[in-house]
Each structure stands twice: as C-alpha cells, then as structure tokens.
Design an enzyme around this catalytic site. Structure first.
Site, PDB file in Angstrom:
ATOM      1  N   ARG A   1       0.814  -1.222   0.000  1.00  0.00           N
ATOM      2  CA  ARG A   1       0.000   0.000   0.000  1.00  0.00           C
ATOM      3  C   ARG A   1       0.844   1.267   0.000  1.00  0.00           C
ATOM      4  O   ARG A   1       0.387   2.311  -0.412  1.00  0.00           O
ATOM      5  CB  ARG A   1      -0.964  -0.026   1.183  1.00  0.00           C
ATOM      6  CG  ARG A   1      -2.204  -0.845   0.818  1.00  0.00           C
ATOM      7  CD  ARG A   1      -3.204  -0.883   1.918  1.00  0.00           C
ATOM      8  NE  ARG A   1      -2.716  -1.712   3.008  1.00  0.00           N
ATOM      9  CZ  ARG A   1      -3.480  -2.193   3.974  1.00  0.00           C
ATOM     10  NH1 ARG A   1      -4.766  -1.913   3.993  1.00  0.00           N
ATOM     11  NH2 ARG A   1      -2.991  -2.941   4.925  1.00  0.00           N
TER      12      ARG A   1
ATOM     13  N   HIS B   1       6.310 -27.335   9.913  1.00  0.00           N
ATOM     14  CA  HIS B   1       7.689 -27.799   9.766  1.00  0.00           C
ATOM     15  C   HIS B   1       7.906 -29.200  10.365  1.00  0.00           C
ATOM     16  O   HIS B   1       8.491 -30.077   9.731  1.00  0.00           O
ATOM     17  CB  HIS B   1       8.657 -26.814  10.413  1.00  0.00           C
ATOM     18  CG  HIS B   1       8.473 -25.399   9.963  1.00  0.00           C
ATOM     19  ND1 HIS B   1       8.054 -25.075   8.692  1.00  0.00           N
ATOM     20  CD2 HIS B   1       8.640 -24.213  10.594  1.00  0.00           C
ATOM     21  CE1 HIS B   1       7.981 -23.750   8.575  1.00  0.00           C
ATOM     22  NE2 HIS B   1       8.320 -23.216   9.716  1.00  0.00           N
TER      23      HIS B   1
ATOM     24  N   LYS C   1       3.034 -19.512   4.713  1.00  0.00           N
ATOM     25  CA  LYS C   1       2.331 -20.093   5.855  1.00  0.00           C
ATOM     26  C   LYS C   1       1.928 -18.986   6.821  1.00  0.00           C
ATOM     27  O   LYS C   1       2.536 -17.923   6.744  1.00  0.00           O
ATOM     28  CB  LYS C   1       3.218 -21.120   6.536  1.00  0.00           C
ATOM     29  CG  LYS C   1       4.247 -20.537   7.524  1.00  0.00           C
ATOM     30  CD  LYS C   1       4.785 -21.609   8.421  1.00  0.00           C
ATOM     31  CE  LYS C   1       4.667 -21.273   9.860  1.00  0.00           C
ATOM     32  NZ  LYS C   1       5.573 -20.260  10.380  1.00  0.00           N
TER      33      LYS C   1
ATOM     34  N   LYS D   1      15.003 -26.829   2.720  1.00  0.00           N
ATOM     35  CA  LYS D   1      16.307 -27.142   3.318  1.00  0.00           C
ATOM     36  C   LYS D   1      16.872 -28.418   2.684  1.00  0.00           C
ATOM     37  O   LYS D   1      16.178 -29.429   2.588  1.00  0.00           O
ATOM     38  CB  LYS D   1      16.176 -27.332   4.837  1.00  0.00           C
ATOM     39  CG  LYS D   1      15.783 -26.054   5.585  1.00  0.00           C
ATOM     40  CD  LYS D   1      15.718 -26.297   7.086  1.00  0.00           C
ATOM     41  CE  LYS D   1      15.051 -25.146   7.825  1.00  0.00           C
ATOM     42  NZ  LYS D   1      15.882 -23.971   7.995  1.00  0.00           N
TER      43      LYS D   1
ATOM     44  N   ASP E   1       2.658 -22.487  14.754  1.00  0.00           N
ATOM     45  CA  ASP E   1       3.801 -21.851  14.095  1.00  0.00           C
ATOM     46  C   ASP E   1       4.824 -22.871  13.589  1.00  0.00           C
ATOM     47  O   ASP E   1       5.443 -22.670  12.548  1.00  0.00           O
ATOM     48  CB  ASP E   1       4.466 -20.891  15.107  1.00  0.00           C
ATOM     49  CG  ASP E   1       5.583 -20.077  14.492  1.00  0.00           C
ATOM     50  OD1 ASP E   1       5.359 -19.485  13.428  1.00  0.00           O
ATOM     51  OD2 ASP E   1       6.687 -20.035  15.076  1.00  0.00           O
TER      52      ASP E   1
ATOM     53  N   HIS F   1       8.979 -23.475   4.467  1.00  0.00           N
ATOM     54  CA  HIS F   1      10.393 -23.246   4.107  1.00  0.00           C
ATOM     55  C   HIS F   1      11.295 -24.397   4.570  1.00  0.00           C
ATOM     56  O   HIS F   1      12.411 -24.538   4.088  1.00  0.00           O
ATOM     57  CB  HIS F   1      10.886 -21.885   4.596  1.00  0.00           C
ATOM     58  CG  HIS F   1      11.285 -21.840   6.039  1.00  0.00           C
ATOM     59  ND1 HIS F   1      10.394 -21.620   7.045  1.00  0.00           N
ATOM     60  CD2 HIS F   1      12.479 -21.993   6.637  1.00  0.00           C
ATOM     61  CE1 HIS F   1      11.030 -21.633   8.203  1.00  0.00           C
ATOM     62  NE2 HIS F   1      12.303 -21.862   7.992  1.00  0.00           N
TER      63      HIS F   1
ATOM     64  N   GLU G   1      15.011 -23.769  19.110  1.00  0.00           N
ATOM     65  CA  GLU G   1      15.524 -22.445  18.747  1.00  0.00           C
ATOM     66  C   GLU G   1      16.055 -21.747  19.988  1.00  0.00           C
ATOM     67  O   GLU G   1      15.517 -21.949  21.085  1.00  0.00           O
ATOM     68  CB  GLU G   1      14.404 -21.583  18.170  1.00  0.00           C
ATOM     69  CG  GLU G   1      13.794 -22.121  16.909  1.00  0.00           C
ATOM     70  CD  GLU G   1      12.793 -21.121  16.348  1.00  0.00           C
ATOM     71  OE1 GLU G   1      13.203 -20.277  15.553  1.00  0.00           O
ATOM     72  OE2 GLU G   1      11.621 -21.177  16.739  1.00  0.00           O
TER      73      GLU G   1
ATOM     74  N   LYS H   1      11.014 -22.212  21.715  1.00  0.00           N
ATOM     75  CA  LYS H   1      11.869 -21.024  21.600  1.00  0.00           C
ATOM     76  C   LYS H   1      12.610 -20.846  22.914  1.00  0.00           C
ATOM     77  O   LYS H   1      12.179 -21.325  23.948  1.00  0.00           O
ATOM     78  CB  LYS H   1      11.016 -19.790  21.302  1.00  0.00           C
ATOM     79  CG  LYS H   1      10.403 -19.830  19.907  1.00  0.00           C
ATOM     80  CD  LYS H   1       9.949 -18.462  19.454  1.00  0.00           C
ATOM     81  CE  LYS H   1       9.278 -18.507  18.095  1.00  0.00           C
ATOM     82  NZ  LYS H   1      10.227 -18.644  16.979  1.00  0.00           N
TER      83      LYS H   1
HETATM   84  C1  BG6 Z   1       9.139 -19.911  10.983  1.00  0.00           C
HETATM   85  C2  BG6 Z   1       8.465 -19.578  12.279  1.00  0.00           C
HETATM   86  O1  BG6 Z   1       8.246 -20.559  10.118  1.00  0.00           O
HETATM   87  O2  BG6 Z   1      10.246 -20.772  11.243  1.00  0.00           O
HETATM   88  C3  BG6 Z   1       9.437 -18.926  13.243  1.00  0.00           C
HETATM   89  O3  BG6 Z   1       7.376 -18.695  12.033  1.00  0.00           O
HETATM   90  C4  BG6 Z   1      10.664 -19.786  13.420  1.00  0.00           C
HETATM   91  O4  BG6 Z   1       8.821 -18.684  14.503  1.00  0.00           O
HETATM   92  C5  BG6 Z   1      11.238 -20.197  12.069  1.00  0.00           C
HETATM   93  O5  BG6 Z   1      11.628 -19.034  14.141  1.00  0.00           O
HETATM   94  C6  BG6 Z   1      12.344 -21.226  12.242  1.00  0.00           C
HETATM   95  O6  BG6 Z   1      12.951 -21.440  11.004  1.00  0.00           O
HETATM   96  P1  BG6 Z   1      14.459 -21.950  10.906  1.00  0.00           P
HETATM   97  O7  BG6 Z   1      14.687 -22.131   9.457  1.00  0.00           O
HETATM   98  O8  BG6 Z   1      15.300 -20.887  11.553  1.00  0.00           O
HETATM   99  O9  BG6 Z   1      14.512 -23.234  11.690  1.00  0.00           O
END
Ligand code: BG6
Length: 507
Positions: free
Chosen positions: A62, A257, A165, A199, A252, A195, A233, A357
């Site tokens: 926007r 994942h 996502k 990998k 999330d 994503h 993480e 996390k």
């Molecule tokens: C994302 C999440 O999809 O993946 C994040 O929204 C997370 O919260 C991230 O930190 C982790 O990705 P990676 O590639 O760092 O393991």
C-alpha cells in the site's frame, strides 16, 4: 570416537535449472519477509545466473513508493552484500519495480494488470507471472479471488500463486481457504510454502531413504523402537508478538515444519519421483497419523512458555514481558507431544515431537532409535548397551550420524557406543542455499514437489484438531508450564518420555 563416512568430494555437483522468462509479483513488498528473505534469495539466484535476462520483480504494497524508493529499501536491507557485488546489484536492481496496490481495491488490480503489460513489453517476460502473497494470512483467500477476478490467474500455464504459511488456523479454516483458492486457480497453479522443505537436509531424508538399499528393510516397526523429531531455537519471539500471540508453537512450527519432517520420515516410497507421487504418499501417511491419546489429549501433549532466564551478564526476558505480549498470555512457546501412525509400517512406534523457543541450543533433527539387541552378550559401558541411533541433522552442522556399539580396547569384551558422522560441509565443501532460494526457483519453474498440496495441509491440521479444540474450549486441561529461558523446556515434557522409560536427546 568419530568416523568420517566419505572422502571429501569437493567437486561442483550442482545441477541448477534456469528460471524461464517471467515477472515475479510480490504482494507485501514493504514487509519484513521481502527484504529479509525474498529479495536476498532472488539476488542469490541472479548471482548464480539462474535468472534469465527477461526477468522482473514487481513489488506491491500500500505504501506510495516509487521504483527508485523500492530499490533503495532493498539495497539497504541487503547491506554489505551489495558493496561486495556492486556490478551484479546494479544489473539486478534494474529489473526491480514497484506499484502501490491494495489487493482489496478492484481498480488497483486493473492498474496492476496494465503495469504488468508494460513490464512484459520492456523486459520480454512473456506474460509469465508468479504472484507471491507475502501479506497477512487473512488476505490469502480474498487476494486469490481478487487476482482471479482481474483475470490474472486465467492462464494455468503462465500464472502461479505462492502462498506463505500459515495456511489456515485449523482444519475448518484450511478447508475453507482451499475451497476459495481452488475456485480462483487450479491446484497446479498453487504453491503453498513450508520453508523447511527448502532445506537441503530435509530433502535429504528422501534421498537417504530411497537411494540406499540398507535402510528400507529396517525402516519399520520391526526394527525401530521410537522416533524423535526436534526443532529447537535459541531465539525468543523477537518483534513478532502480534502474530505469535494468536499462533503459538503448535500452529507456528508443529503443524507445518515438524509435520513435514514427520511425513518425509514415515511415507512409503513414491512410485516415481514426481510431485504428485511424492505428495500422494505424504498425504497418505498423515491421514494415518494420530495423537497418542485422542480422547484425553492432555496425556500426550505438553505446552510450555519461557520465563526469564539467561545469566547476570546476559539476562533474557520472559515471554510475558516481551513487547506486545499480553502479560497474562497463555500462548505456548514450547510443545512436546507423542503421536502414533496407524499403518502396517509404523503401528505401535511412538513418535515424539518437540519444538520450543529460547532453548539452550539451535538444532533441528530427526532421531530414529532402533530396538535393542535381543541378547546382551557383553558388558557394556554404563551397564547396558546403547540402542543404535540414526540421527538426521537438519541444522546446524547439516548431515547425519549413526551411533553403534564397538569393542572397547583392552583384554575384556566390553562394548561402548561410538558415532559415525557425515557432514555436508566436510563432504561437499560449499554452503547450502537458503531454503527460499530453492523454493523461489522451484515455484518460478513450476515444480511443486517441495510445496504442500491442499489435502496434505488439511490432513496436518486434522491431526492436531483435538489439541486445538482443547486449548480453545478448556485451556486449563492443557496449561502452559513455565520454563526458564535457555533450559530444555518444562519438566512435564521430560515426564512425557519418562513414562515410556525414555529421555529426550540433549546434543
Ligand atoms: C518460521 C516460524 O516458520 O520458522 C518462526 O514462524 C521460526 O517462529 C522459524 O523461528 C524457524 O525457522 P528456521 O529455518 O530458523 O529453523
């Protein structure tokens, strides 16, 4: 003891395909994802000569930016990289354009269509368009409908839409979103991003399983005692409280994942290597997966939330004290759970998933623990032999490891465990591309293998429905257990495995 599996190859093994002429349209171009991931990934593709000269990026959002302002913003985000590759950046940036667009305003879409025609003429992009929805998830459905209404998705061979996502918030909303998206475009035009599938090490799960003969005969309930899938993480919620508060770790990380790693680890061999065959197998195995206790899900799932922690020199804020987080928040930043897969291959094998996390270490891995030897002939260090383990290291230190017992040197016949390692870095000597590099290239090439199909996403949501409903209806039955930042999660998660006589791996 460490054994290296292969001699370092250090040869250029990359086989890269060049994207066909096209314009990539990014909605949400003023957002974080565009500057942090998408444009850096595109610039990487450009530097690897995988983008044709007939290529353009049209940023849309926007904000009333000009082309020059958009280029300037992206240059700033790429920082030092640009100074190192000034010439390449100048060429790349000449193909970056910007158009102020609000997807909810039909007249903006008319203007967008006209701008795309101009770009097609100037950059020879031949009406091939990939539309990337990097906008708030609540606009995914209406965004697709708006593109379709403007006639921008009418050619299934030349137009595609990439959706970030999260795809839905639960089973019902994912079904509804699929219905809307599939009314606007054919499934073959839709690329749902996870994503993790970008990998190298996640893709390697398939190669390891199906390019070797030694694994398949033992990859089942007869030999495997349990499987552990972790994505840990060290970071906290960072600046994403607004999104995370309504998401939490289950939505999330687990639904997407971790579930993708689960599917690749447990699926049957596809009949051939193509997107449909692979995605059929993934969807099929997810349809057989279930929570270990669906009637009383609190028995098989633990939620946690990080509190303050760290050291006196580097104190870490607790989740509830993070900017933008409700001080009484019950959003989970940690989940551990136990699943089963009711099929011939996996019946009775427990699958333990965990993610969190602010844990002590960043690491994602899949660990297959094999059954113990039926008879213990030798004395073992530590009292009993360690079960064999195959460890697929997704990140960091990408590679794989195998733990087995050997004879300890000396006159007795004592055994002790050793580890054999394969490291991507040692064997191939070149860093893997960021996941988005691979995924953007594949989307623009029209190869959906590494994207999740509609039924797969729905199966993943359905699997966690009992938990999501419980959290919604009676959250006290699945409370968030506090854990200190930089520790391995709440004690309740240890008990989840402890009840089965196991312990989480702590690398
Ligand atoms: C994302 C999440 O999809 O993946 C994040 O929204 C997370 O919260 C991230 O930190 C982790 O990705 P990676 O590639 O760092 O393991």
């Amino acid at each position: 003891m460490t054994v290296t599996l292969t001699n370092p190859l250090r040869v250029g093994l990359r086989q890269e395909r060049v994207v066909s002429p096209q314009c990539l349209v990014i909605f949400g171009a003023s957002g974080d994802l565009t500057s942090r991931k998408l444009v850096p990934a595109l610039f990487e593709l450009f530097r690897q000569r995988r983008l044709p000269t007939e290529f353009a990026v049209l940023g849309c959002a926007r904000r009333p930016w000009s082309d020059e302002e958009f280029r300037g913003q992206m240059a700033e985000a790429l920082g030092d990289l640009i100074h190192e590759h000034r010439g390449a950046w100048d060429q790349f940036a000449a193909g970056l354009f910007y158009e102020p667009v609000d997807l909810q305003q039909p007249e903006h879409l008319v203007r967008l269509a006209q701008r795309l025609e101009v770009i097609d003429r100037h950059r020879a992009t031949r009406n091939n368009r990939t539309f990337y929805l990097s906008v708030s998830p609540k606009f995914y459905g209406s965004g697709c409908s708006a593109l379709a209404a403007a006639g921008l998705l009418s050619d299934p061979e030349r137009s595609r839409v990439v959706i970030e996502k999260p795809f839905g918030r639960d089973y019902g909303s994912a079904q509804e979103l699929n219905r809307i998206v599939q009314t606007s475009a054919k499934e073959s035009q839709v690329f749902r991003i996870d994503h993790y599938l970008g990998k190298e090490t996640v893709q390697n799960i398939l190669v390891l399983r199906f390019a070797n003969t030694i694994f398949e005969p033992i990859w089942n309930r007869n030999y495997i005692a349990s499987v552990e899938i972790t994505a840990a993480e060290t970071v906290g919620v960072e600046e994403r409280a607004g999104y995370y508060e309504s998401s939490g770790a289950l939505r999330d990380m687990v639904q997407n994942h971790l579930t993708q790693m689960l599917a690749l680890t447990t699926m049957e061999a596809p009949g051939r290597f193509d997107a449909e065959a692979i995605r059929n197998e993934k969807a099929k195995v997810l349809q057989s997966a279930r929570l270990a206790d669906e009637l009383e899900p609190w028995n098989c799932c633990v939620r946690g939330q990080y509190g303050p922690g760290g050291t006196a020199r580097r104190p870490l804020t607790g989740y509830r004290q993070e900017p933008g987080v409700n001080p009484n928040s019950t959003t989970e930043t940690y989940v551990a759970m136990k699943l089963f897969i009711d099929n011939w291959r996996w019946q009775g094998v427990p699958f333990y998933l965990r993610t969190g996390k602010r844990l002590p270490k960043r690491m994602s891995e899949v660990v297959l623990t094999f059954r113990e030897a039926p008879v213990h002939l030798f004395d073992a260090a530590g009292g009993s032999p360690t079960a064999n383990q195959l460890i697929l290291r997704i990140q960091p230190d990408e590679g794989a490891g195998f733990r087995f017992e050997v004879k300890s040197p000396g006159s007795g016949m004592r055994s002790r465990p050793v580890d054999m390692h394969f490291s991507y870095d040692e064997s191939f000597g070149e860093p893997s591309d960021e996941g988005y590099v691979r995924l953007l290239a594949d989307a623009m090439l029209g190869d959906p293998t590494l994207f999740t199909r509609g039924d797969e996403v729905e199966a993943a949501w359905r699997l966690y429905t009992p938990l999501l409903e419980l959290i919604e209806d009676s959250p006290w039955q699945l409370p968030v257990h506090p854990y200190e930042a930089r520790t391995w999660g709440p004690a309740a998660a240890d008990n989840l495995l402890g009840r089965d006589g196991l312990m989480w791996r702590r690398p």
